[in-house]
Enzyme design. Structure first.
Site, mmCIF file in Angstrom:
data_model
loop_
_atom_site.group_PDB
_atom_site.id
_atom_site.type_symbol
_atom_site.label_atom_id
_atom_site.label_comp_id
_atom_site.label_asym_id
_atom_site.label_seq_id
_atom_site.Cartn_x
_atom_site.Cartn_y
_atom_site.Cartn_z
ATOM 1 C CG HIS A 129 -2.043 -1.091 1.161
ATOM 2 N ND1 HIS A 129 -2.721 -1.049 0.144
ATOM 3 C CD2 HIS A 129 -2.219 -2.032 2.046
ATOM 4 C CE1 HIS A 129 -3.638 -2.005 0.458
ATOM 5 N NE2 HIS A 129 -3.317 -2.601 1.699
ATOM 6 C CG HIS B 165 -6.804 -5.114 1.483
ATOM 7 N ND1 HIS B 165 -6.058 -6.081 2.220
ATOM 8 C CD2 HIS B 165 -7.891 -4.799 1.941
ATOM 9 C CE1 HIS B 165 -6.840 -6.206 3.348
ATOM 10 N NE2 HIS B 165 -7.969 -5.394 3.262
ATOM 11 C CG ASP C 77 -5.108 -10.006 2.783
ATOM 12 O OD1 ASP C 77 -4.423 -10.619 1.829
ATOM 13 O OD2 ASP C 77 -4.836 -9.011 3.080
HETATM 14 C C1 SP5 Z 1 -1.328 -5.015 3.727
HETATM 15 C C2 SP5 Z 1 -2.784 -5.128 4.248
HETATM 16 O O1 SP5 Z 1 -3.168 -6.377 3.971
HETATM 17 N N1 SP5 Z 1 -3.304 -3.922 4.365
HETATM 18 C C3 SP5 Z 1 -4.851 -4.228 4.762
HETATM 19 C C4 SP5 Z 1 -5.237 -2.460 5.257
HETATM 20 C C5 SP5 Z 1 -6.662 -2.561 5.405
HETATM 21 N N2 SP5 Z 1 -7.087 -1.650 6.224
HETATM 22 C C6 SP5 Z 1 -8.499 -1.533 6.324
HETATM 23 C C7 SP5 Z 1 -8.826 -1.682 7.748
HETATM 24 C C8 SP5 Z 1 -10.398 -1.887 7.813
HETATM 25 C C9 SP5 Z 1 -10.688 -2.012 9.386
HETATM 26 N N3 SP5 Z 1 -10.888 -3.325 9.836
HETATM 27 C C10 SP5 Z 1 -12.126 -4.029 9.841
HETATM 28 C C11 SP5 Z 1 -12.183 -5.164 10.674
HETATM 29 C C12 SP5 Z 1 -13.560 -5.831 10.505
HETATM 30 N N4 SP5 Z 1 -13.609 -7.293 10.982
HETATM 31 ZN ZN ZN Z 2 -4.161 -7.075 2.378
#
Ligand code: SP5
Ligand code: ZN
Length: 363
Positions: free
Chosen positions: A182, A218, A305
């Protein structure tokens, strides 16, 4: 009878352990930070137990000047400065400035609270908090006293992995943490500080063209941006559709590359809940694009993921899916560097990494 050991170099370091934020916010709710040190420890422990891997501890950090062949020197210097500043905090200085935070300096992480827009800055001096937001695109790259070394060694692991590919190894696993895809030249975010895959790719360009295959759930917005206008790098990615998933602003199929590098960017956004057959069919399409580009080497941005048990993702990949994905990538028969990205079903990460390494063994 001789026992055949298959030695895939596994590059790692302990420095990541000192980077351990505990919290993130989401819609003003406080959540546990999912990008935890145990992620890398589980992968390392599990892979070493398989006997597939040859462990290599990375002991010497790459130079800042090498890092800045890919990254912006201002951002690199800033991360070092704020991280070192965090080490000088005392309980007293903390409690006076951040009365609502955990006042144990060892657990303190700085989060940006403003994101100065770059065409709206009228003064050459900026405060540390102003600069933090200046070098972030979101609030999810907190900095503590161990963050600089962790990020620097993570990039070094990728850089050294690329060096081994240049020496002739067909397959290398760079166990990077924190992740990187990212982060762009001059922006951090999404648990990422330095773009490890991009640092490796820059080094691999010594050998010829490079195709990046990003299978993290992502979109790798940072990697895409870094090589947007670079005709020698093909960036390809399968990810959740940005209409409904982080990072929300990139990852559309219409993003195909800059004016000097048309058709060197291939995005395959999938709907939420995508299953293995959908993912593998799209991977075949992606690999057709990679073959047409005819790269000299491959960098895999290896996130886990998209796995069905991942707490952040919605895809439905199974344990064996990672074996099948790896087999398809190995069929390219090109030197391949694996660079660890995300994956938050922590207890399963070792098993997924083993599946992937096994699937790559035909290389
Ligand atoms: C490297 C990588 O995989 N980064 C991912 C960043 C994602 N950030 C978004 C976070 C969203 C908040 N989490 C919500 C949890 C729902 N269970
Ligand atoms: Zn990710």
């Amino acid at each position: 009878m001789t026992t055949q050991t298959y030695d895939i170099p596994l590059l790692h370091s302990d420095h990541h352990q000192q980077h351990a934020p505990t919290l993130e916010t989401h819609h003003a709710k406080i959540l546990n930070y999912p990008e935890v040190p145990r992620r890398a420890e589980i992968i390392r422990g599990h892979l070493l137990a398989t006997g597939l891997m040859q462990p290599i501890i990375v002991e010497t950090a790459m130079s800042k000047s090498k890092l800045c062949q890919t990254l912006d020197a201002g951002m690199v210097d800033y991360l070092e400065a704020i991280s070192r500043d965090m080490a000088t905090l005392t309980t007293e200085s903390l409690s006076s400035f951040y009365s609502l935070q955990d006042t144990d300096p060892a657990h303190f992480y700085s989060y940006p609270s403003v994101f100065p827009q770059r065409d709206r800055i009228y003064h050459s001096h900026q405060s540390l908090m102003g600069l933090h937001g200046y070098y972030c695109f979101d609030k999810d790259a907190p900095v503590g006293k161990g963050t600089w070394e962790a990020a620097l060694y993570s990039a070094t692991i990728a850089h050294q992995g690329a060096g081994m590919i240049l020496e002739g190894y067909p397959l290398v696993y760079s166990l990077c943490r924190p992740p990187g895809h990212h982060a762009s030249r001059d922006l951090m975010g999404g648990y990422c500080y330095f773009n490890n895959a991009a640092v490796a790719t820059t080094r691999l360009l010594e050998k010829g063209t490079v195709a990046i295959i990003d299978i993290d759930y992502h979109h790798g917005n940072g990697t895409q941006e870094i090589f947007w206008n670079e005709p020698r790098v093909l960036f390809t990615s399968i990810h959740a559709h940005p209409d409904g998933e982080y990072p929300y602003f990139t990852g559309y199929a219409e993003e195909t590359g800059g004016p000097a590098a048309p058709n060197t960017n291939l995005n395959f956004p999938l709907h939420a809940g995508a299953t293995e057959p959908v993912f593998l069919a799209v991977l075949d399409e992606l690999l057709t694009g990679v073959r047409a580009f005819n790269p000299a080497s491959i960098v895999v941005s290896l996130g886990f993921d998209a796995f069905e048990q991942d707490p952040l993702g919605t895809f439905k990949l199974k344990v064996e899916s990672y074996f099948k994905i790896a087999q398809k990538i190995a069929a390219l028969q090109l030197p391949t560097l694996l660079v660890q990205e995300g994956g938050y079903a922590v207890d399963m990460l070792g098993i997924l990494a083993e599946q992937f390494a096994n699937g790559m063994r035909s290389l």
